[in-house]
Design a protein around this motif. Structure first.
Motif, PDB file in Angstrom:
ATOM      1  N   VAL A 224       0.838  -1.205   0.000  1.00 58.89           N
ATOM      2  CA  VAL A 224       0.000   0.000   0.000  1.00 58.89           C
ATOM      3  C   VAL A 224       0.872   1.254   0.000  1.00 58.89           C
ATOM      4  N   LEU A 225       1.922   1.234   0.813  1.00 59.48           N
ATOM      5  CA  LEU A 225       2.821   2.389   0.867  1.00 59.48           C
ATOM      6  C   LEU A 225       3.476   2.637  -0.488  1.00 59.48           C
ATOM      7  N   PHE A 226       3.871   1.580  -1.166  1.00 59.66           N
ATOM      8  CA  PHE A 226       4.472   1.740  -2.486  1.00 59.66           C
ATOM      9  C   PHE A 226       3.455   2.311  -3.486  1.00 59.66           C
ATOM     10  N   MET A 227       2.263   1.763  -3.508  1.00 57.80           N
ATOM     11  CA  MET A 227       1.271   2.184  -4.499  1.00 57.80           C
ATOM     12  C   MET A 227       0.899   3.658  -4.338  1.00 57.80           C
ATOM     13  N   PHE A 228       0.743   4.100  -3.099  1.00 55.83           N
ATOM     14  CA  PHE A 228       0.375   5.498  -2.882  1.00 55.83           C
ATOM     15  C   PHE A 228       1.596   6.404  -2.787  1.00 55.83           C
ATOM     16  N   GLY A 229       2.755   5.810  -2.550  1.00 53.79           N
ATOM     17  CA  GLY A 229       3.985   6.608  -2.546  1.00 53.79           C
ATOM     18  C   GLY A 229       4.424   6.984  -3.944  1.00 53.79           C
ATOM     19  N   ILE A 230       4.034   6.181  -4.932  1.00 51.81           N
ATOM     20  CA  ILE A 230       4.366   6.488  -6.327  1.00 51.81           C
ATOM     21  C   ILE A 230       3.272   7.401  -6.869  1.00 51.81           C
ATOM     22  N   GLY A 231       3.309   8.653  -6.419  1.00 49.21           N
ATOM     23  CA  GLY A 231       2.260   9.613  -6.760  1.00 49.21           C
ATOM     24  C   GLY A 231       2.157   9.907  -8.237  1.00 49.21           C
ATOM     25  N   LYS A 232       3.249   9.711  -8.971  1.00 48.74           N
ATOM     26  CA  LYS A 232       3.216   9.960 -10.413  1.00 48.74           C
ATOM     27  C   LYS A 232       2.322   8.953 -11.138  1.00 48.74           C
ATOM     28  N   GLY A 233       1.987   7.858 -10.466  1.00 46.94           N
ATOM     29  CA  GLY A 233       1.041   6.909 -11.038  1.00 46.94           C
ATOM     30  C   GLY A 233      -0.385   7.411 -11.011  1.00 46.94           C
ATOM     31  N   ALA A 234      -0.629   8.507 -10.273  1.00 45.11           N
ATOM     32  CA  ALA A 234      -1.917   9.222 -10.256  1.00 45.11           C
ATOM     33  C   ALA A 234      -3.090   8.331  -9.863  1.00 45.11           C
ATOM     34  N   LEU A 235      -2.854   7.416  -8.928  1.00 47.94           N
ATOM     35  CA  LEU A 235      -3.946   6.589  -8.419  1.00 47.94           C
ATOM     36  C   LEU A 235      -4.829   7.430  -7.502  1.00 47.94           C
ATOM     37  N   PHE A 236      -6.145   7.336  -7.672  1.00 49.89           N
ATOM     38  CA  PHE A 236      -7.069   8.073  -6.819  1.00 49.89           C
ATOM     39  C   PHE A 236      -6.777   7.742  -5.343  1.00 49.89           C
ATOM     40  N   PRO A 237      -6.719   8.748  -4.431  1.00 49.44           N
ATOM     41  CA  PRO A 237      -7.031  10.169  -4.611  1.00 49.44           C
ATOM     42  C   PRO A 237      -5.808  11.057  -4.840  1.00 49.44           C
ATOM     43  N   LEU A 238      -4.687  10.500  -5.271  1.00 56.14           N
ATOM     44  CA  LEU A 238      -3.469  11.285  -5.494  1.00 56.14           C
ATOM     45  C   LEU A 238      -3.333  11.705  -6.956  1.00 56.14           C
ATOM     46  N   HIS A 239      -4.457  12.007  -7.583  1.00 55.51           N
ATOM     47  CA  HIS A 239      -4.457  12.342  -9.008  1.00 55.51           C
ATOM     48  C   HIS A 239      -4.607  13.837  -9.268  1.00 55.51           C
ATOM     49  N   PHE A 240      -4.900  14.623  -8.236  1.00 57.82           N
ATOM     50  CA  PHE A 240      -5.294  16.015  -8.454  1.00 57.82           C
ATOM     51  C   PHE A 240      -4.190  16.865  -9.082  1.00 57.82           C
ATOM     52  N   TRP A 241      -2.932  16.459  -8.880  1.00 57.73           N
ATOM     53  CA  TRP A 241      -1.836  17.239  -9.446  1.00 57.73           C
ATOM     54  C   TRP A 241      -1.863  17.235 -10.967  1.00 57.73           C
ATOM     55  N   LEU A 242      -2.431  16.190 -11.557  1.00 55.66           N
ATOM     56  CA  LEU A 242      -2.366  16.051 -13.009  1.00 55.66           C
ATOM     57  C   LEU A 242      -3.237  17.091 -13.724  1.00 55.66           C
ATOM     58  N   PRO A 243      -4.525  17.239 -13.384  1.00 64.24           N
ATOM     59  CA  PRO A 243      -5.302  18.328 -13.999  1.00 64.24           C
ATOM     60  C   PRO A 243      -4.749  19.711 -13.649  1.00 64.24           C
ATOM     61  N   ALA A 244      -4.205  19.861 -12.425  1.00 65.09           N
ATOM     62  CA  ALA A 244      -3.664  21.161 -12.020  1.00 65.09           C
ATOM     63  C   ALA A 244      -2.468  21.564 -12.866  1.00 65.09           C
ATOM     64  N   ALA A 245      -1.697  20.578 -13.335  1.00 64.39           N
ATOM     65  CA  ALA A 245      -0.493  20.864 -14.122  1.00 64.39           C
ATOM     66  C   ALA A 245      -0.802  21.231 -15.562  1.00 64.39           C
ATOM     67  N   MET A 246      -2.081  21.237 -15.958  1.00 62.86           N
ATOM     68  CA  MET A 246      -2.445  21.556 -17.333  1.00 62.86           C
ATOM     69  C   MET A 246      -2.301  23.034 -17.672  1.00 62.86           C
ATOM     70  N   VAL A 266       4.016   4.861 -13.565  1.00 60.31           N
ATOM     71  CA  VAL A 266       3.519   3.492 -13.771  1.00 60.31           C
ATOM     72  C   VAL A 266       4.663   2.525 -14.059  1.00 60.31           C
ATOM     73  N   PHE A 267       5.737   3.020 -14.661  1.00 62.73           N
ATOM     74  CA  PHE A 267       6.917   2.178 -14.842  1.00 62.73           C
ATOM     75  C   PHE A 267       7.461   1.746 -13.477  1.00 62.73           C
ATOM     76  N   THR A 268       7.501   2.674 -12.530  1.00 65.96           N
ATOM     77  CA  THR A 268       7.965   2.354 -11.175  1.00 65.96           C
ATOM     78  C   THR A 268       7.045   1.339 -10.510  1.00 65.96           C
ATOM     79  N   ILE A 269       5.737   1.489 -10.704  1.00 64.90           N
ATOM     80  CA  ILE A 269       4.785   0.516 -10.154  1.00 64.90           C
ATOM     81  C   ILE A 269       5.047  -0.877 -10.720  1.00 64.90           C
ATOM     82  N   LEU A 270       5.301  -0.948 -12.013  1.00 65.93           N
ATOM     83  CA  LEU A 270       5.601  -2.238 -12.633  1.00 65.93           C
ATOM     84  C   LEU A 270       6.899  -2.836 -12.090  1.00 65.93           C
ATOM     85  N   LYS A 271       7.918  -2.002 -11.940  1.00 70.18           N
ATOM     86  CA  LYS A 271       9.200  -2.495 -11.423  1.00 70.18           C
ATOM     87  C   LYS A 271       9.054  -3.018  -9.993  1.00 70.18           C
ATOM     88  N   VAL A 272       8.331  -2.270  -9.162  1.00 68.89           N
ATOM     89  CA  VAL A 272       8.122  -2.696  -7.778  1.00 68.89           C
ATOM     90  C   VAL A 272       7.336  -4.002  -7.735  1.00 68.89           C
TER      91      VAL A 272
END
Length: 496
Positions: A224-246, A266-272
């Motif tokens: 769980v820590l890995f999945m939510f720690g990889i914020g660039k994977g934009a998994l809900f609810p850590l996705h808000f940065w992506l629309p903001a960066a538009m 997502v590459f990091t998620i796959l590697k982990v």
């Protein structure tokens, strides 16, 4: 601290070292060409072409059984900065370098036509970003990947805030807050715990974690820590940065969504998933199924949010959040078909999504329009752009004759093999929603007449296609969506 191997410009490590050195040198040299735009842009294009050549050279060596390694720096016993070639990293590197080449060509037309300020800084940090991407792609252990993961956040921040206005600064703050807080609070802690448990952070096929090192509960929390720690994977609810960066310029949006940031996540998620936990351990953890449901919710939620957006770039941003969920889902399903589908989707979605953002930028340059509701009739005045948008939309949906069908086919087969019936239904529903919120845009542009109030005749006649460098990149990326449908084997070979 021990510098075990210097930069080798001759010998077996040359080709691997050059993938990091080339974009780094470009980032250092470009500022000296600030008064010579043609030279500055030539450096960017030449470097991106050389980088792609280097990555393809590594691919050929790998096909011949050669796996170059580069051991650069030892921090502590078992804690090193080192790089090596493996299939997933090669796939990520080739995709990123190819798309950087296209983006470099595209940026010439966009940045000049839009009269963007600080163009030298843009090209400089774009090159530095690609150096961090190569570091992520070829990391041989989690520590190396983490260092370049954080450098990727820092190198892209100046690009996100490029415009320098209030909205850009606000978007940049959200970008940094989400990505740095998630990586420091969760990912760093997870990495340290992994090191304490196993005594290593090396990426090993089959994983380095097992039930003998810790209890299932401990390992479940670690996942769980890995999945939510990889914020660039934009998994809900850590996705808000992506629309903001538009708020960033369109080439930067393309970089975030297709080339570097989210794909680095997502590459990091796959590697982990593959090289730390392993596909035998993942299905046994009590948190895996909960995370599968979370990715399913992220896929559906983001698809519904995309349908509500009238701003084209924001609709594409939420679409990306949904598509990233596909990749995370495939990793968590932890079977061969899921991993193949995820790896292929990482590359195929990158090509399709960069085409969509290229088209969005072309529409902005040619018409000044950003709202979908104002784009009726554009198919008649911008036929090349809207045709490319249509092809890329089909690829994101997963329909022939575009490449997207292959990755979604494997992902759906993976849900069948693991009897994840709810996820199968969500993937089908999400693809149907993709059809409505993406394919409808080019169809309306061709078959619905613009009202005289929106597009007076005199103005409509003045609209033309974007500058030729932008069109070259658009046609090339859209063509790749088609070519990868007919020739998917190289992607499959690296994804297996």
């Amino acid at each position: 601290m021990n510098l075990t191997t210097p930069f080798l410009l001759f010998g077996t490590d040359t080709s691997l070292a050059m993938t990091l050195v080339l974009p780094l040198l470009a980032g250092l040299i470009i500022p000296f060409a600030r008064r010579h735009p043609n030279l500055r842009e030539s450096i960017s294009i030449t470097t991106s072409l050389l980088l792609l050549t280097s990555c393809l050279t590594l691919y050929l060596k790998f096909q011949q059984g050669d796996s170059p390694k580069w051991h650069l720096l030892e921090i502590l016993p078992g804690l090193t900065i080192s790089f090596e070639i493996e299939p997933l990293g090669l796939l990520f590197a080739i995709m990123s370098s190819f798309l950087w080449l296209l983006t470099s060509v595209y940026s010439i037309g966009y940045m000049r036509q839009h009269r963007e300020k600080h163009q030298t800084r843009f090209y400089q940090f774009f090159a530095l970003t690609m150096a961090t991407v190569m570091g992520i792609a070829f990391s041989s252990n989690l520590f190396t990947l983490y260092v370049f993961y954080e450098l990727l956040t820092l190198s892209t921040y100046p690009l996100v805030v490029h415009k320098g206005d209030k909205s850009a600064r606000q978007g940049g703050r959200v970008y940094l807050a989400f990505l740095l807080s998630s990586s420091v609070l969760f990912l760093l802690f997870a990495m340290l715990q992994t090191y304490l448990l196993s005594g290593s952070l090396d990426f090993v096929p089959g994983g380095i974690l097992n039930s003998e090192l810790a209890s299932p509960l401990t390992l479940a929390i670690l996942l769980v820590l890995f999945m939510f720690g990889i914020g660039k994977g934009a998994l809900f609810p850590l996705h808000f940065w992506l629309p903001a960066a538009m708020v960033a310029p369109t080439p930067v949006s393309a970089l975030l969504h297709a080339v570097a940031v989210v794909k680095g996540g997502v590459f990091t998620i796959l590697k982990v998933s593959v090289y730390l936990f392993g596909i035998d351990l993942l299905p046994t953890l009590p948190s895996t199924q909960a995370l599968i449901y979370m990715t399913g919710f992220s896929i559906l939620f983001a698809s519904l949010m995309a349908m509500r957006q009238d701003n084209l770039k924001k609709r594409l941003a939420y679409s990306t959040v949904s598509q990233l969920g596909y990749i995370s889902l495939g990793a968590l399903l932890a079977n061969g078909l899921g991993l193949i589908g995820s790896a292929m989707h990482m590359a195929i979605h990158g090509v399709g999504k960069i085409t969509l953002f290229f088209c969005a930028g072309a529409i902005l340059i040619a018409t000044g329009k950003t709202k979908i509701s104002e784009m009726a009739g554009l198919g008649r005045t911008m036929p090349i752009t809207m045709a490319a948008f249509f092809i890329a939309s089909l690829s994101v949906v997963g329909l022939p004759p575009t490449a997207g069908i292959w990755s979604k086919w494997y992902l759906m087969r993976a849900t069948l093999e693991t009897e994840q019936w709810l996820m199968l239904g969500l993937l089908a529903l999400s693809s149907l929603l993709n059809l409505f919120y993406l394919v409808s845009i080019p169809l309306k542009s061709y078959f619905i007449n613009a009202s005289s109030r929106q597009h007076p005749s005199s103005h409509r006649d003045e609209i033309t296609e974007a500058p030729w460098p932008m069109l070259v990149a658009i046609v090339a990326s859209a063509s790749a969506c088609l070519l990868l449908f007919f020739f998917p084997q190289p992607l499959y070979d690296l994804a297996v």
